[in-house]
Design an enzyme around this catalytic site. Structure first.
Site, PDB file in Angstrom:
ATOM      1  NE  ARG A  68      -4.429   0.123   2.127  1.00 20.58           N
ATOM      2  CZ  ARG A  68      -5.462  -0.725   2.188  1.00 20.58           C
ATOM      3  NH1 ARG A  68      -5.275  -2.011   2.361  1.00 20.58           N
ATOM      4  NH2 ARG A  68      -6.677  -0.273   2.086  1.00 20.58           N
ATOM      5  NE  ARG A 110     -17.182  -1.801   3.236  1.00 19.35           N
ATOM      6  CZ  ARG A 110     -15.895  -1.840   2.883  1.00 19.35           C
ATOM      7  NH1 ARG A 110     -15.523  -2.453   1.781  1.00 19.35           N
ATOM      8  NH2 ARG A 110     -15.000  -1.260   3.642  1.00 19.35           N
ATOM      9  NE  ARG A 155     -13.799  -2.191   7.101  1.00 15.83           N
ATOM     10  CZ  ARG A 155     -12.907  -2.224   6.118  1.00 15.83           C
ATOM     11  NH1 ARG A 155     -12.921  -3.226   5.240  1.00 15.83           N
ATOM     12  NH2 ARG A 155     -12.013  -1.273   6.000  1.00 15.83           N
ATOM     13  NE  ARG A 162     -11.116   2.614   5.028  1.00 12.99           N
ATOM     14  CZ  ARG A 162     -12.364   2.182   4.838  1.00 12.99           C
ATOM     15  NH1 ARG A 162     -13.358   2.722   5.520  1.00 12.99           N
ATOM     16  NH2 ARG A 162     -12.607   1.230   3.997  1.00 12.99           N
TER      17      ARG A 162
HETATM   18  P1  ADP Z   1     -10.094  -0.848   2.677  1.00 13.45           P
HETATM   19  O1  ADP Z   1      -9.312  -1.238   1.457  1.00 13.45           O
HETATM   20  O2  ADP Z   1     -11.580  -0.917   2.451  1.00 13.45           O
HETATM   21  O3  ADP Z   1      -9.666   0.445   3.315  1.00 13.45           O
HETATM   22  P2  ADP Z   1      -8.737  -2.937   4.266  1.00 13.45           P
HETATM   23  O4  ADP Z   1      -9.458  -4.015   4.960  1.00 13.45           O
HETATM   24  O5  ADP Z   1      -7.853  -3.310   3.132  1.00 13.45           O
HETATM   25  O6  ADP Z   1      -9.867  -1.926   3.815  1.00 13.45           O
HETATM   26  O7  ADP Z   1      -7.862  -2.096   5.307  1.00 13.45           O
HETATM   27  C1  ADP Z   1      -8.394  -1.630   6.523  1.00 13.45           C
HETATM   28  C2  ADP Z   1      -7.312  -0.933   7.350  1.00 13.45           C
HETATM   29  O8  ADP Z   1      -6.260  -1.864   7.667  1.00 13.45           O
HETATM   30  C3  ADP Z   1      -6.592   0.223   6.647  1.00 13.45           C
HETATM   31  O9  ADP Z   1      -7.306   1.430   6.754  1.00 13.45           O
HETATM   32  C4  ADP Z   1      -5.262   0.246   7.427  1.00 13.45           C
HETATM   33  O10 ADP Z   1      -5.398   0.866   8.685  1.00 13.45           O
HETATM   34  C5  ADP Z   1      -4.988  -1.232   7.644  1.00 13.45           C
HETATM   35  N1  ADP Z   1      -4.191  -1.798   6.534  1.00 13.45           N
HETATM   36  C6  ADP Z   1      -4.616  -2.672   5.576  1.00 13.45           C
HETATM   37  N2  ADP Z   1      -3.626  -2.971   4.704  1.00 13.45           N
HETATM   38  C7  ADP Z   1      -2.542  -2.254   5.098  1.00 13.45           C
HETATM   39  C8  ADP Z   1      -1.200  -2.113   4.611  1.00 13.45           C
HETATM   40  N3  ADP Z   1      -0.754  -2.761   3.526  1.00 13.45           N
HETATM   41  N4  ADP Z   1      -0.366  -1.292   5.291  1.00 13.45           N
HETATM   42  C9  ADP Z   1      -0.772  -0.638   6.384  1.00 13.45           C
HETATM   43  N5  ADP Z   1      -2.014  -0.715   6.890  1.00 13.45           N
HETATM   44  C10 ADP Z   1      -2.895  -1.514   6.267  1.00 13.45           C
END
Ligand code: ADP
Ligand code: ZN
Length: 220
Positions: free
Chosen positions: A88, A127, A160, A171
């Site tokens: 990410r 959602r 959520r 986000r």
């Molecule tokens: P979405 O894509 O709908 O925001 P995710 O379930 O992928 O939801 O992620 C939820 C949260 O988990 C993010 O807002 C972050 O806080 C954390 N997170 C997920 N993936 C990562 C990552 N690769 N690096 C850092 N934090 C992450």
């Protein structure tokens, strides 16, 4: 085989990544799911990540990279992995490339799911998820109150905690600032597959499977 799924929150990344993993017989690895699970269990990882998730910001790289690379290493003997939500940011992308290279592997494809920003906000704030099977439903608040149950398994529906309007906005900001630049990084490596994410789940799934060159099967 290593396939990375990218796309802003609300693009349908999780749903599609899971389907494609199942279809191709690959493991589905999603940091968001692993972190939510840890928060639910109340273990040490959960305590470390909870506040970041609630604010809609990235969990620090030292935690995320360690958790995900360990998970990948434990999967190293399998058919491959669909990564959903990792990398990410640039740091994570480089750490992933290096870890794969050490095993003489590399990312095969990066699927980027594109959805317009107003549609993302609309999807995220409507959602609801099933507590039991995690299936997502897009319904407005009143409808969810009325339905209350997952049509698939009868489980209760919940939202959520990070799907409230302020956290959704944050986000999306984090996505555009930190994650979107990776699209160019993978485009330069000729790994990028861009897919239009608006439309039904089946329709988008079909586009992804075709874009990846797997279009035999029974789709019509
Ligand atoms: P979405 O894509 O709908 O925001 P995710 O379930 O992928 O939801 O992620 C939820 C949260 O988990 C993010 O807002 C972050 O806080 C954390 N997170 C997920 N993936 C990562 C990552 N690769 N690096 C850092 N934090 C992450
Ligand atoms: Zn359910």
């Amino acid at each position: 085989m290593y396939i990375v799924f990218m796309g802003p929150p609300g693009a349908g990344k999780g749903t599609q990544a899971e389907r494609v993993a199942e279809e191709l017989g690959l493991e589905h690895v999603a940091p968001g799911d692993l972190f939510r699970q840890a928060v639910k269990q109340g273990d040490r990882l959960g305590a470390e990540v909870k506040a970041f998730m609630e604010q809609g910001i990235l969990v620090p790289d030292n935690i995320t990279i360690k958790v995900i690379l360990e998970r990948l290493l434990s999967q190293a003997g399998g058919e491959g992995v669909v990564l959903d939500g990792f990398p990410r940011n640039y740091n994570q992308a480089v750490a992933l490339d290096e870890a794969l290279e050490q095993q003489n592997k590399s990312i095969d494809w990066v699927v980027n799911i594109q959805v317009s920003q107003p549609e993302l906000v609309r999807r995220l704030s409507s959602r609801w998820l099933c507590r039991e099977c995690q299936a997502p439903y897009s319904v407005d608040g009143r409808e969810a109150e009325a339905v209350r149950q997952c049509p698939a398994c009868g489980g209760g529906l919940y939202q959520r905690p990070d799907d409230n309007p302020e956290t959704v906005t944050r986000r999306l900001q984090v996505y555009f600032a930190e994650t979107e630049p990776l699209i160019d990084y993978y485009r330069q490596q000729n790994k990028l597959v861009e897919v239009e994410g608006e439309g039904g789940v089946e329709e988008v799934a079909g586009r992804i499977i075709r874009a990846l060159g797997y279009d035999g099967g029974d789709n019509n």
